[in-house]
Write a protein that holds these residues in place. Structure first.
Motif, PDB file in Angstrom:
ATOM      1  N   ALA A 230       0.838  -1.195   0.000  1.00  0.00           N
ATOM      2  CA  ALA A 230       0.000   0.000   0.000  1.00  0.00           C
ATOM      3  C   ALA A 230       0.875   1.249   0.000  1.00  0.00           C
ATOM      4  O   ALA A 230       1.948   1.272   0.584  1.00  0.00           O
ATOM      5  CB  ALA A 230      -0.904  -0.003   1.223  1.00  0.00           C
ATOM      6  N   ALA A 231       0.391   2.257  -0.686  1.00  0.00           N
ATOM      7  CA  ALA A 231       1.130   3.514  -0.757  1.00  0.00           C
ATOM      8  C   ALA A 231       0.147   4.649  -0.976  1.00  0.00           C
ATOM      9  O   ALA A 231      -0.977   4.448  -1.426  1.00  0.00           O
ATOM     10  CB  ALA A 231       2.147   3.474  -1.893  1.00  0.00           C
ATOM     11  N   ARG A 232       0.575   5.854  -0.655  1.00  0.00           N
ATOM     12  CA  ARG A 232      -0.229   7.043  -0.931  1.00  0.00           C
ATOM     13  C   ARG A 232      -0.043   7.424  -2.383  1.00  0.00           C
ATOM     14  O   ARG A 232       1.036   7.307  -2.941  1.00  0.00           O
ATOM     15  CB  ARG A 232       0.196   8.194  -0.025  1.00  0.00           C
ATOM     16  N   THR A 233      -1.117   7.903  -2.966  1.00  0.00           N
ATOM     17  CA  THR A 233      -1.090   8.202  -4.396  1.00  0.00           C
ATOM     18  C   THR A 233      -0.937   9.683  -4.694  1.00  0.00           C
ATOM     19  O   THR A 233      -0.693  10.041  -5.833  1.00  0.00           O
ATOM     20  CB  THR A 233      -2.401   7.727  -5.051  1.00  0.00           C
ATOM     21  N   GLY A 234      -1.101  10.551  -3.706  1.00  0.00           N
ATOM     22  CA  GLY A 234      -1.123  11.976  -3.960  1.00  0.00           C
ATOM     23  C   GLY A 234      -2.548  12.441  -4.204  1.00  0.00           C
ATOM     24  O   GLY A 234      -2.908  13.571  -3.935  1.00  0.00           O
TER      25      GLY A 234
ATOM     26  N   ASP B  10      -3.239   5.142   2.616  1.00  0.00           N
ATOM     27  CA  ASP B  10      -2.339   4.170   1.995  1.00  0.00           C
ATOM     28  C   ASP B  10      -3.208   3.090   1.362  1.00  0.00           C
ATOM     29  O   ASP B  10      -3.975   2.416   2.049  1.00  0.00           O
ATOM     30  CB  ASP B  10      -1.405   3.555   3.040  1.00  0.00           C
ATOM     31  N   LEU B  11      -3.094   2.948   0.045  1.00  0.00           N
ATOM     32  CA  LEU B  11      -3.940   2.008  -0.692  1.00  0.00           C
ATOM     33  C   LEU B  11      -3.094   1.115  -1.575  1.00  0.00           C
ATOM     34  O   LEU B  11      -2.157   1.591  -2.218  1.00  0.00           O
ATOM     35  CB  LEU B  11      -4.927   2.786  -1.575  1.00  0.00           C
ATOM     36  N   ASP B  12      -3.452  -0.156  -1.643  1.00  0.00           N
ATOM     37  CA  ASP B  12      -2.811  -1.026  -2.632  1.00  0.00           C
ATOM     38  C   ASP B  12      -3.518  -0.798  -3.972  1.00  0.00           C
ATOM     39  O   ASP B  12      -4.487  -0.033  -4.064  1.00  0.00           O
ATOM     40  CB  ASP B  12      -2.842  -2.488  -2.182  1.00  0.00           C
ATOM     41  N   ALA B  13      -3.054  -1.443  -5.012  1.00  0.00           N
ATOM     42  CA  ALA B  13      -3.597  -1.210  -6.354  1.00  0.00           C
ATOM     43  C   ALA B  13      -5.095  -1.525  -6.431  1.00  0.00           C
ATOM     44  O   ALA B  13      -5.853  -0.810  -7.085  1.00  0.00           O
ATOM     45  CB  ALA B  13      -2.823  -2.030  -7.384  1.00  0.00           C
ATOM     46  N   GLY B  14      -5.523  -2.577  -5.759  1.00  0.00           N
ATOM     47  CA  GLY B  14      -6.942  -2.951  -5.791  1.00  0.00           C
ATOM     48  C   GLY B  14      -7.827  -1.929  -5.109  1.00  0.00           C
ATOM     49  O   GLY B  14      -8.893  -1.572  -5.627  1.00  0.00           O
TER      50      GLY B  14
ATOM     51  N   ARG C 157     -11.127   4.950  -6.807  1.00  0.00           N
ATOM     52  CA  ARG C 157     -11.301   5.701  -8.067  1.00  0.00           C
ATOM     53  C   ARG C 157     -12.678   5.435  -8.655  1.00  0.00           C
ATOM     54  O   ARG C 157     -13.315   6.332  -9.203  1.00  0.00           O
ATOM     55  CB  ARG C 157     -10.186   5.353  -9.049  1.00  0.00           C
ATOM     56  N   GLU C 158     -13.149   4.204  -8.551  1.00  0.00           N
ATOM     57  CA  GLU C 158     -14.500   3.892  -9.022  1.00  0.00           C
ATOM     58  C   GLU C 158     -15.542   4.622  -8.183  1.00  0.00           C
ATOM     59  O   GLU C 158     -16.543   5.116  -8.708  1.00  0.00           O
ATOM     60  CB  GLU C 158     -14.742   2.377  -8.990  1.00  0.00           C
ATOM     61  N   MET C 159     -15.334   4.725  -6.881  1.00  0.00           N
ATOM     62  CA  MET C 159     -16.237   5.467  -6.009  1.00  0.00           C
ATOM     63  C   MET C 159     -16.310   6.932  -6.462  1.00  0.00           C
ATOM     64  O   MET C 159     -17.399   7.510  -6.581  1.00  0.00           O
ATOM     65  CB  MET C 159     -15.750   5.386  -4.555  1.00  0.00           C
ATOM     66  N   ALA C 160     -15.163   7.537  -6.743  1.00  0.00           N
ATOM     67  CA  ALA C 160     -15.131   8.923  -7.221  1.00  0.00           C
ATOM     68  C   ALA C 160     -15.849   9.029  -8.561  1.00  0.00           C
ATOM     69  O   ALA C 160     -16.659   9.942  -8.780  1.00  0.00           O
ATOM     70  CB  ALA C 160     -13.693   9.419  -7.335  1.00  0.00           C
TER      71      ALA C 160
ATOM     72  N   THR D 102      -9.707   9.357   5.515  1.00  0.00           N
ATOM     73  CA  THR D 102      -8.314   9.649   5.853  1.00  0.00           C
ATOM     74  C   THR D 102      -7.889   9.018   7.178  1.00  0.00           C
ATOM     75  O   THR D 102      -6.777   8.526   7.292  1.00  0.00           O
ATOM     76  CB  THR D 102      -8.074  11.175   5.897  1.00  0.00           C
ATOM     77  N   GLN D 103      -8.754   9.004   8.149  1.00  0.00           N
ATOM     78  CA  GLN D 103      -8.406   8.480   9.470  1.00  0.00           C
ATOM     79  C   GLN D 103      -8.652   6.971   9.605  1.00  0.00           C
ATOM     80  O   GLN D 103      -8.397   6.401  10.648  1.00  0.00           O
ATOM     81  CB  GLN D 103      -9.191   9.228  10.549  1.00  0.00           C
ATOM     82  N   ARG D 104      -9.148   6.341   8.548  1.00  0.00           N
ATOM     83  CA  ARG D 104      -9.415   4.903   8.584  1.00  0.00           C
ATOM     84  C   ARG D 104      -8.228   4.120   8.059  1.00  0.00           C
ATOM     85  O   ARG D 104      -7.581   4.534   7.097  1.00  0.00           O
ATOM     86  CB  ARG D 104     -10.609   4.565   7.693  1.00  0.00           C
ATOM     87  N   HIS D 105      -7.986   3.001   8.655  1.00  0.00           N
ATOM     88  CA  HIS D 105      -6.971   2.081   8.129  1.00  0.00           C
ATOM     89  C   HIS D 105      -7.653   1.219   7.074  1.00  0.00           C
ATOM     90  O   HIS D 105      -8.589   0.474   7.377  1.00  0.00           O
ATOM     91  CB  HIS D 105      -6.386   1.219   9.240  1.00  0.00           C
ATOM     92  N   ILE D 106      -7.219   1.341   5.852  1.00  0.00           N
ATOM     93  CA  ILE D 106      -7.779   0.561   4.755  1.00  0.00           C
ATOM     94  C   ILE D 106      -6.833  -0.610   4.495  1.00  0.00           C
ATOM     95  O   ILE D 106      -5.645  -0.412   4.253  1.00  0.00           O
ATOM     96  CB  ILE D 106      -7.913   1.416   3.470  1.00  0.00           C
ATOM     97  N   THR D 107      -7.366  -1.808   4.571  1.00  0.00           N
ATOM     98  CA  THR D 107      -6.538  -2.989   4.347  1.00  0.00           C
ATOM     99  C   THR D 107      -6.431  -3.259   2.847  1.00  0.00           C
ATOM    100  O   THR D 107      -7.197  -2.712   2.055  1.00  0.00           O
ATOM    101  CB  THR D 107      -7.119  -4.214   5.074  1.00  0.00           C
TER     102      THR D 107
END
Length: 111
Positions: free
Chosen positions: A2-6, A11-15, A21-24, A47-52
């Motif tokens: 996982a990484a930040r995309t800007g 921090d999100l992995d590719a999936g 992005r689909e949500m947006a 932002t404050q949630r840990h996304i697995t």
């Protein structure tokens, strides 16, 4: 990994990046808001949630489910769904994050 995309502040992995992005995209196409606003709404909420890594438990719902919750206020504890016959004009829209907040990571068109 996982990484930040800007674009998103989590921090999100590719999936999960594709999921957010689909949500947006759903908010842009269903509600006609700018992509910058959709990303800011997502950042404010998560932002404050840990996304697995994908599939995070939130993936049990489609991205548009979360998009409706980020865009509309609940009415009687319920949110609208994607029923094409539903009149969305009767639902109260949540205000977007303040323009000077750190949630706006994508430059709005025209700025």
């Amino acid at each position: 990994m996982a990484a930040r995309t800007g674009e998103f502040l989590m921090d999100l992995d590719a999936g999960m990046l594709a999921y957010f992005r689909e949500m947006a995209h759903e908010m842009v196409t269903r509600f006609g808001i700018p992509r910058a606003e959709a990303v800011a709404r997502i950042n404010r909420a998560y932002t404050q949630r840990h996304i697995t890594p994908y599939p995070d438990p939130m993936c049990r719902e489609l991205p548009e489910y979360w998009g409706y919750g980020l865009y509309f206020r609940p009415n009687g504890g319920r949110l609208p769904d994607d029923d094409p016959d539903r009149d969305l004009s009767v639902w109260e829209v949540r205000p977007p994050p303040p323009r000077d907040s750190a949630h706006w990571t994508v430059r709005p068109a025209g700025d």
